[in-house]
Design a protein around this motif. Structure first.
Motif, PDB file in Angstrom:
ATOM      1  N   UNK A   2       8.123  21.154 -24.041  1.00  0.00           N
ATOM      2  CA  UNK A   2       9.066  22.215 -24.389  1.00  0.00           C
ATOM      3  C   UNK A   2       8.622  23.544 -23.803  1.00  0.00           C
ATOM      4  N   UNK A   3       7.309  23.690 -23.536  1.00  0.00           N
ATOM      5  CA  UNK A   3       6.820  24.946 -22.976  1.00  0.00           C
ATOM      6  C   UNK A   3       7.433  25.216 -21.616  1.00  0.00           C
ATOM      7  N   UNK A   7       9.753  28.369 -20.938  1.00  0.00           N
ATOM      8  CA  UNK A   7       9.303  29.361 -19.970  1.00  0.00           C
ATOM      9  C   UNK A   7      10.314  29.591 -18.869  1.00  0.00           C
ATOM     10  N   UNK A   8      10.921  28.511 -18.391  1.00  0.00           N
ATOM     11  CA  UNK A   8      11.926  28.646 -17.337  1.00  0.00           C
ATOM     12  C   UNK A   8      13.135  29.431 -17.829  1.00  0.00           C
ATOM     13  N   UNK A  29      13.459  31.678  -8.165  1.00  0.00           N
ATOM     14  CA  UNK A  29      14.296  30.475  -8.271  1.00  0.00           C
ATOM     15  C   UNK A  29      13.444  29.219  -8.134  1.00  0.00           C
ATOM     16  N   UNK A  30      12.537  29.248  -7.179  1.00  0.00           N
ATOM     17  CA  UNK A  30      11.669  28.083  -6.960  1.00  0.00           C
ATOM     18  C   UNK A  30      10.838  27.787  -8.198  1.00  0.00           C
ATOM     19  N   UNK A  31      10.260  28.824  -8.798  1.00  0.00           N
ATOM     20  CA  UNK A  31       9.406  28.595  -9.961  1.00  0.00           C
ATOM     21  C   UNK A  31      10.215  28.137 -11.168  1.00  0.00           C
ATOM     22  N   UNK A  32      11.437  28.657 -11.314  1.00  0.00           N
ATOM     23  CA  UNK A  32      12.304  28.171 -12.390  1.00  0.00           C
ATOM     24  C   UNK A  32      12.612  26.691 -12.190  1.00  0.00           C
ATOM     25  N   UNK A  33      12.942  26.324 -10.959  1.00  0.00           N
ATOM     26  CA  UNK A  33      13.240  24.927 -10.648  1.00  0.00           C
ATOM     27  C   UNK A  33      12.037  24.033 -10.945  1.00  0.00           C
ATOM     28  N   UNK A  34      10.853  24.491 -10.552  1.00  0.00           N
ATOM     29  CA  UNK A  34       9.659  23.677 -10.773  1.00  0.00           C
ATOM     30  C   UNK A  34       9.349  23.527 -12.257  1.00  0.00           C
ATOM     31  N   UNK A  35       9.526  24.601 -13.031  1.00  0.00           N
ATOM     32  CA  UNK A  35       9.253  24.508 -14.468  1.00  0.00           C
ATOM     33  C   UNK A  35      10.233  23.560 -15.153  1.00  0.00           C
ATOM     34  N   UNK A  36      11.505  23.634 -14.784  1.00  0.00           N
ATOM     35  CA  UNK A  36      12.465  22.676 -15.347  1.00  0.00           C
ATOM     36  C   UNK A  36      12.110  21.254 -14.907  1.00  0.00           C
ATOM     37  N   UNK A  37      11.639  21.120 -13.675  1.00  0.00           N
ATOM     38  CA  UNK A  37      11.215  19.805 -13.206  1.00  0.00           C
ATOM     39  C   UNK A  37      10.045  19.262 -14.006  1.00  0.00           C
ATOM     40  N   UNK A  42       7.764  15.495 -18.073  1.00  0.00           N
ATOM     41  CA  UNK A  42       7.077  15.293 -19.349  1.00  0.00           C
ATOM     42  C   UNK A  42       8.011  14.632 -20.359  1.00  0.00           C
ATOM     43  N   UNK A  43       9.277  15.028 -20.334  1.00  0.00           N
ATOM     44  CA  UNK A  43      10.245  14.460 -21.268  1.00  0.00           C
ATOM     45  C   UNK A  43      10.444  12.968 -21.009  1.00  0.00           C
TER      46      UNK A  43
END
Length: 205
Positions: A2-3, A7-8, A29-37, A42-43
């Protein structure tokens, strides 16, 4: 897991409109995409293990931090993502191989996020116009991130260490975070460091 999603949503997405240049917008944008990834990966592992849906739980307190400027966002990458790295480094030696392999595969991206934050923080701290905001953001984020590592008397942590999921106690991980952020602020940025405790909750007795 969930972190990463929190964070994203709370840090990375709002920063896109705050970014001062097209390249910075692209990186956000890249970091948001990576965090959602990271969240999705993990999910997926959690679902395979039949774990409960953590989205029903309230987010950690550090995600109450409001990103209102590019400087504020940069400091989340330099500090909050550093906490993620400290925790993930421990899991990279995890006895549960699927989790260990996943963390090892994600570590380069997490290190990139911290490196981005550190490099930008150095530039901003060198600018008299943004230096104080770097300091105030860093002090606030460090204080808000300390509970991120969990309670000093955590029974969950005892169980995780018993089975080799984790090696460090919550206080040991928190102390490592303090050591690294102190080096960032004092050595790299030439700033002072806030008074903090490596136990949580903090007791006065």
């Amino acid at each position: 897991m969930r972190n990463e999603a929190a964070g994203a949503a709370v840090f990375d997405e709002p920063s896109i409109s705050l970014a001062p240049t097209p390249r910075d917008k692209w990186l956000a944008c890249r970091m948001a995409m990576e965090e959602y990834g990271h969240h999705l990966k993990f999910n997926k592992l959690a679902n395979e293990l039949g774990l409960e849906d953590v989205h029903d739980r309230p987010p950690l307190s550090v995600f109450d931090y409001q990103v209102e400027s590019w400087t504020g966002y940069v400091m989340t990458k330099a500090i909050v993502d550093l906490a993620e790295v400290v925790l993930m480094e421990d899991l990279c030696e995890c006895s549960y191989v699927p989790l260990r392999d996943l963390c090892r595969s994600l570590m380069p991206e997490e290190r990139f996020h911290v490196g981005f934050g550190t490099a930008r923080a150095k530039r901003l701290a060198a600018d008299p116009g943004t230096r104080e905001e770097v300091r105030s953001s860093a002090h606030r984020l460090i204080a808000m991130t300390l509970p991120f590592f969990g309670r000093s008397d955590s029974r969950n942590n005892e169980t995780f260490r018993k089975w080799g999921i984790k090696r460090l106690t919550n206080d040991e991980a928190r102390a490592e975070f303090v050591r690294r952020t102190r080096a960032l602020l004092c050595d790299d940025l030439g700033l002072d460091y806030p008074e903090v405790a490596t136990r949580w909750p903090v007791t006065t007795s």
